[in-house]
Design a protein around this motif. Structure first.
Motif, mmCIF file in Angstrom:
data_model
loop_
_atom_site.group_PDB
_atom_site.id
_atom_site.type_symbol
_atom_site.label_atom_id
_atom_site.label_comp_id
_atom_site.label_asym_id
_atom_site.label_seq_id
_atom_site.Cartn_x
_atom_site.Cartn_y
_atom_site.Cartn_z
ATOM 1 N N SER A 58 -5.141 5.033 -8.535
ATOM 2 C CA SER A 58 -4.690 3.753 -7.986
ATOM 3 C C SER A 58 -5.458 2.586 -8.587
ATOM 4 N N ARG A 92 6.143 7.069 -4.982
ATOM 5 C CA ARG A 92 5.026 6.156 -4.702
ATOM 6 C C ARG A 92 5.257 5.422 -3.389
ATOM 7 N N ARG A 93 6.517 5.040 -3.122
ATOM 8 C CA ARG A 93 6.806 4.384 -1.839
ATOM 9 C C ARG A 93 6.496 5.317 -0.676
ATOM 10 N N CYS A 132 2.809 5.540 -0.202
ATOM 11 C CA CYS A 132 2.259 4.335 0.444
ATOM 12 C C CYS A 132 2.482 4.375 1.954
ATOM 13 N N THR A 181 -0.542 4.695 4.769
ATOM 14 C CA THR A 181 -0.704 3.741 5.871
ATOM 15 C C THR A 181 -0.702 4.451 7.218
ATOM 16 N N VAL A 225 3.277 -1.698 4.320
ATOM 17 C CA VAL A 225 3.664 -1.457 2.930
ATOM 18 C C VAL A 225 4.551 -2.612 2.471
ATOM 19 N N HIS A 249 5.545 -0.594 -5.052
ATOM 20 C CA HIS A 249 5.165 -0.796 -3.656
ATOM 21 C C HIS A 249 3.646 -0.891 -3.552
ATOM 22 N N VAL A 265 0.229 -0.910 -0.709
ATOM 23 C CA VAL A 265 -0.347 -0.787 0.622
ATOM 24 C C VAL A 265 -1.135 -2.055 0.891
#
Length: 489
Positions: free
Chosen positions: A15, A44-45, A48, A52, A66, A79, A81
């Motif tokens: 990241s 990836r979404r 995220c 969270t 997000v 996306h 966080v």
């Protein structure tokens, strides 16, 4: 009045985090590393969202949500966080040299214990604590080192690490099963590091749990806190690591053998070494050195975690019990003494004398055989539960020694055989002084000592230990022969 903190960028192997004003935004790299696959935007979404959700268990007021990154037409292209930005100066890793560092660490330990107290578990989670699952984690990580970062950690170090890790797991199944049965295997944090713990006025904030791989969060709570203990030690603060585990264990009302903590600290050091090795492959100039240093730490703890069965033998009066007790203190080992077992079998208090002629009464050969049977039988479960055991006896019988060797072998324990040697006249004087003082479990005198010396089976496998020197020197000489032990001084 202090202005806002300057913008900052931080990067890991998976990241990039941009810190702007009072917010931090994490962008996941489109990478595939075996244990995760973030190449697709949708993946990836989902990662995220999962990060969270999972981190709100530990710091609900830090993980805000997000955000979508969109193109000019408003279509999502990635996306982020979104998080509250923590004050960099309050990261635990930056406070370890402060006068109140131990108090801060103990505060964190209590917070981690509270998290573990509330951590969820079920049958599927608890399976992660079984030795086959722990072994698969070791193999997965060690295989990845060779495959994805070849040569960063020397192959002989990787091979030695694998051998010691598997030896521990092979012999300790009852210990791991007991931990599962006691409910200590839970869904934890999975990535406790000092730089991800922030000491705020109203309590610690623990960030960045291992959200992307739930199976890597599942494990013994000791494995979880071992990550932070390892990190504190790697940062040069082993005493703070000890304070952390002591406070955590007390707060959680948890107990464990020292060898299990060493095993888990070793695994966590290996994990961080693997991460550093991956960063080295990605071009981080200093990461290869970090990887090798962390793997040396892993190997050192695996050496310390070795479970040993130590036979301390020799004729009466040669200092066996003094050496056995000294080894017990130095190694945190359980010491079992034949004289105590003999009195227990005869239902005689240990400190009450019960002298008898050679091979008569409680010293009859049949009684002596039962003593050795009980010594070895008592040692077996202790070894299986991660305890090093010192057996204090004459060990004059080759058959008794064979039984001890078998027990060590089936428990994957290192066997150490030590034979105490002292001039007979000095041994006779010590036995007479012991008799006059009273209260010792041994009833042996010079006549019995002479008989044992005359009839003892040869013991070529034993290392001779001269016990005429001061006790501390004798213990130091013996420790040098114990695998994984660190001689004093």
């Amino acid at each position: 009045m202090r202005g806002p903190a300057p913008a900052e960028i931080r990067e890991t192997h998976i990241s990039v985090v941009a810190m702007v004003g009072d917010r931090a935004y994490k962008l996941l790299k489109p990478v595939e590393l075996g244990f995760l696959d973030h190449r697709r935007r949708e993946a990836r979404r989902e990662a995220c969202l999962q990060e969270t959700e999972e981190n709100r268990r530990f710091a609900p007021d830090v993980y805000l949500g997000v955000l979508d990154v969109t193109d000019a037409e408003g279509a999502p292209v990635d996306h982020l966080v979104e998080m509250r930005r923590m004050p960099a100066g309050r990261a635990l890793g930056r406070l370890l040299d402060e006068p109140d560092a131990e108090a801060l660490v103990r505060r964190v330990a209590r917070a981690v214990a509270a998290i573990h107290e509330a951590a969820p578990t079920d049958h599927a989670v608890s399976r992660a604590g079984l030795p086959r699952c722990v072994a698969s984690l070791w193999d997965e990580g060690l295989d990845a080192l060779g495959r994805d970062a070849p040569g960063v950690v020397p192959p002989d170090v990787v091979a030695r690490t694998r051998a010691l890790a598997h030896a521990y797991l092979r012999g300790r199944r009852p210990l791991f099963e007991r931990r599962v049965a006691q409910g200590w295997v839970r869904d934890g944090h999975g990535d406790l590091l000092a730089d991800d713990v922030y000491m705020l006025d109203d309590g610690p904030r623990i960030l960045d749990c291992l959200a992307f791989a739930p199976r890597l969060r599942h494990g013994d709570v000791l494995l979880d806190v071992a990550f932070l203990a390892m990190d504190l030690e790697a940062l040069g603060h082993p005493a703070l690591a000890g304070a952390l585990v002591d406070e955590w264990s007390s707060a959680l009302r948890e107990t464990h053998p020292a060898s299990l903590l060493d095993h888990y600290v070793a695994y966590r050091a290996h994990v961080r070494a693997k991460v550093a090795a991956l960063r080295a492959v990605q071009g981080d100039a200093g990461a290869a050195h970090r990887a090798r240093s962390l793997h040396r730490l892993a190997l050192a703890h695996l050496e310390r975690s070795r479970v040993r069965l130590i036979l301390v033998g020799g004729a009466p009066g040669t200092g066996k019990s003094t050496l056995a007790e000294g080894l017990g203190r130095a190694l945190g080992a359980r010491v079992l003494r034949s004289d105590v077992v003999r009195k227990r079998q005869a239902r005689i208090p240990a400190g009450v004398g019960a002298p008898a002629p050679w091979q008569e009464g409680i010293y009859h050969p049949d009684a002596t055989a039962r003593v050795y049977d009980d010594l070895v039988a008592e040692a077996g479960p202790l070894l299986s539960h991660g305890e090093t055991v010192v057996l204090d006896a004459s060990w004059a019988s080759a058959a008794a020694r064979r039984a001890a060797r078998h027990t060590a072998a089936v428990r994957a324990a290192d066997l150490v055989e030590l034979r105490c040697e002292l001039p007979p006249e000095v041994a006779d004087t010590r036995m007479e002084e012991r008799r006059r003082a009273g209260g010792d479990p041994s009833d042996a005198g010079p006549a019995i000592a002479r008989a044992i010396r005359a009839l003892a089976d040869p013991w070529p496998e034993a290392e001779a230990i001269a016990t005429l020197a001061p006790p501390d020197a004798v213990v130091g000489a013996a420790l040098a022969l114990v695998p994984g032990a660190v001689p004093p001084g």
